[in-house]
Design a protein around this motif. Structure first.
Motif, mmCIF file in Angstrom:
data_model
loop_
_atom_site.group_PDB
_atom_site.id
_atom_site.type_symbol
_atom_site.label_atom_id
_atom_site.label_comp_id
_atom_site.label_asym_id
_atom_site.label_seq_id
_atom_site.Cartn_x
_atom_site.Cartn_y
_atom_site.Cartn_z
ATOM 1 N N THR A 78 0.819 -1.218 0.000
ATOM 2 C CA THR A 78 0.000 0.000 0.000
ATOM 3 C C THR A 78 0.850 1.264 0.000
ATOM 4 N N VAL A 79 2.061 1.187 0.517
ATOM 5 C CA VAL A 79 2.955 2.353 0.468
ATOM 6 C C VAL A 79 3.301 2.665 -0.986
ATOM 7 N N PHE A 80 3.648 1.642 -1.762
ATOM 8 C CA PHE A 80 3.963 1.853 -3.177
ATOM 9 C C PHE A 80 2.720 2.227 -3.971
ATOM 10 N N LEU A 81 1.589 1.623 -3.626
ATOM 11 C CA LEU A 81 0.339 1.979 -4.301
ATOM 12 C C LEU A 81 0.027 3.452 -4.082
ATOM 13 N N SER A 82 0.179 3.916 -2.858
ATOM 14 C CA SER A 82 -0.079 5.312 -2.551
ATOM 15 C C SER A 82 0.843 6.228 -3.349
ATOM 16 N N PHE A 83 2.116 5.909 -3.365
ATOM 17 C CA PHE A 83 3.079 6.746 -4.082
ATOM 18 C C PHE A 83 2.747 6.825 -5.569
ATOM 19 N N PHE A 84 2.542 5.677 -6.205
ATOM 20 C CA PHE A 84 2.314 5.677 -7.644
ATOM 21 C C PHE A 84 0.929 6.205 -8.012
ATOM 22 N N LEU A 85 -0.051 6.023 -7.150
ATOM 23 C CA LEU A 85 -1.368 6.581 -7.416
ATOM 24 C C LEU A 85 -1.336 8.106 -7.351
ATOM 25 N N ASN A 86 -0.676 8.645 -6.330
ATOM 26 C CA ASN A 86 -0.543 10.105 -6.228
ATOM 27 C C ASN A 86 0.263 10.659 -7.398
ATOM 28 N N LEU A 87 1.327 9.983 -7.759
ATOM 29 C CA LEU A 87 2.144 10.425 -8.884
ATOM 30 C C LEU A 87 1.360 10.378 -10.194
ATOM 31 N N SER A 88 0.561 9.353 -10.376
ATOM 32 C CA SER A 88 -0.213 9.249 -11.618
ATOM 33 C C SER A 88 -1.299 10.319 -11.696
ATOM 34 N N ILE A 89 -1.896 10.667 -10.577
ATOM 35 C CA ILE A 89 -2.911 11.727 -10.599
ATOM 36 C C ILE A 89 -2.263 13.076 -10.893
ATOM 37 N N LEU A 90 -1.114 13.339 -10.285
ATOM 38 C CA LEU A 90 -0.413 14.587 -10.591
ATOM 39 C C LEU A 90 0.006 14.639 -12.057
ATOM 40 N N THR A 91 0.447 13.518 -12.594
ATOM 41 C CA THR A 91 0.809 13.450 -14.016
ATOM 42 C C THR A 91 -0.412 13.688 -14.889
ATOM 43 N N ALA A 92 -1.542 13.103 -14.503
ATOM 44 C CA ALA A 92 -2.774 13.308 -15.276
ATOM 45 C C ALA A 92 -3.186 14.776 -15.259
ATOM 46 N N PHE A 93 -3.037 15.439 -14.110
ATOM 47 C CA PHE A 93 -3.343 16.871 -14.058
ATOM 48 C C PHE A 93 -2.484 17.637 -15.053
ATOM 49 N N GLN A 94 -1.225 17.270 -15.162
ATOM 50 C CA GLN A 94 -0.326 17.989 -16.070
ATOM 51 C C GLN A 94 -0.595 17.643 -17.529
ATOM 52 N N VAL A 95 -0.833 16.363 -17.818
ATOM 53 C CA VAL A 95 -1.075 15.946 -19.198
ATOM 54 C C VAL A 95 -2.393 16.520 -19.713
ATOM 55 N N LEU A 96 -3.408 16.526 -18.854
ATOM 56 C CA LEU A 96 -4.703 17.066 -19.262
ATOM 57 C C LEU A 96 -4.747 18.587 -19.177
ATOM 58 N N GLU A 97 -3.626 19.184 -18.794
ATOM 59 C CA GLU A 97 -3.459 20.630 -18.708
ATOM 60 C C GLU A 97 -4.495 21.285 -17.798
ATOM 61 N N TYR A 98 -4.694 20.668 -16.637
ATOM 62 C CA TYR A 98 -5.533 21.290 -15.618
ATOM 63 C C TYR A 98 -4.854 22.556 -15.127
ATOM 64 N N PRO A 99 -5.616 23.513 -14.665
ATOM 65 C CA PRO A 99 -4.996 24.727 -14.122
ATOM 66 C C PRO A 99 -4.113 24.397 -12.916
ATOM 67 N N PHE A 100 -3.163 25.254 -12.693
ATOM 68 C CA PHE A 100 -2.223 25.064 -11.593
ATOM 69 C C PHE A 100 -2.932 24.972 -10.243
ATOM 70 N N GLU A 101 -4.067 25.631 -10.099
ATOM 71 C CA GLU A 101 -4.784 25.640 -8.831
ATOM 72 C C GLU A 101 -5.242 24.241 -8.425
ATOM 73 N N ALA A 102 -5.664 23.417 -9.391
ATOM 74 C CA ALA A 102 -6.081 22.049 -9.069
ATOM 75 C C ALA A 102 -4.892 21.227 -8.585
ATOM 76 N N THR A 103 -3.762 21.402 -9.247
ATOM 77 C CA THR A 103 -2.553 20.685 -8.838
ATOM 78 C C THR A 103 -2.082 21.154 -7.467
ATOM 79 N N SER A 104 -2.118 22.443 -7.244
ATOM 80 C CA SER A 104 -1.675 22.951 -5.944
ATOM 81 C C SER A 104 -2.637 22.527 -4.837
ATOM 82 N N GLY A 105 -3.936 22.495 -5.113
ATOM 83 C CA GLY A 105 -4.897 22.013 -4.128
ATOM 84 C C GLY A 105 -4.654 20.555 -3.784
ATOM 85 N N PHE A 106 -4.324 19.754 -4.794
ATOM 86 C CA PHE A 106 -4.016 18.345 -4.579
ATOM 87 C C PHE A 106 -2.779 18.198 -3.699
ATOM 88 N N LEU A 107 -1.728 18.921 -4.030
ATOM 89 C CA LEU A 107 -0.480 18.804 -3.269
ATOM 90 C C LEU A 107 -0.617 19.327 -1.845
#
Length: 126
Positions: A78-107
């Motif tokens: 679950t530690v690795f699942l958490s890391f890669f799931l969070n990383l994949s969501i952040l990557t999806a925010f960037q690939v889908l060109e979400y505004p910076f505010e969504a990424t900053s809210g996530f982080l």
């Protein structure tokens, strides 16, 4: 914090009251720091993060119900699942060109979640 010995009802009560207090405190802060049109996206990013973190945390509690999972390396998984799931969501925010505010809210929500776990570990004494 020993996940096998904590009181789950009390943990969830503290966690959701912590989220509620943070939500109330964040309103005045976001008024000055986040533009009017993007405030909703900031909170959507935060909500996605808290939902993901809580789902992963509930998976970490699963060996309490099924003790055989603790012996198979499930908590380590679950530690690795958490890391890669969070990383994949952040990557999806960037690939889908979400505004910076969504990424900053996530982080921000991710680090606030980690801060809660630090507080919980400190106050539980384990």
């Amino acid at each position: 914090m020993d996940l096998n010995s904590i009181n789950l009802k009390r943990f969830h009560l503290h966690y959701f009251s912590y989220l509620f207090v943070l939500l109330l405190l964040s309103f005045p802060l976001t008024i000055g720091l986040v533009e009017e049109g993007y405030r909703f996206l900031f909170y959507i990013g935060g909500a996605i993060s808290f939902a993901i973190q809580m789902a992963i945390l509930q998976l970490r509690f699963l060996p309490r119900k099924i003790p055989a999972l603790a012996e198979t390396g499930f908590p380590f998984f679950t530690v690795f699942l958490s890391f890669f799931l969070n990383l994949s969501i952040l990557t999806a925010f960037q690939v889908l060109e979400y505004p910076f505010e969504a990424t900053s809210g996530f982080l921000i929500a991710y680090f606030v979640h980690l801060l809660f776990l630090v507080f919980a570990s400190y106050f539980s004494g384990k």
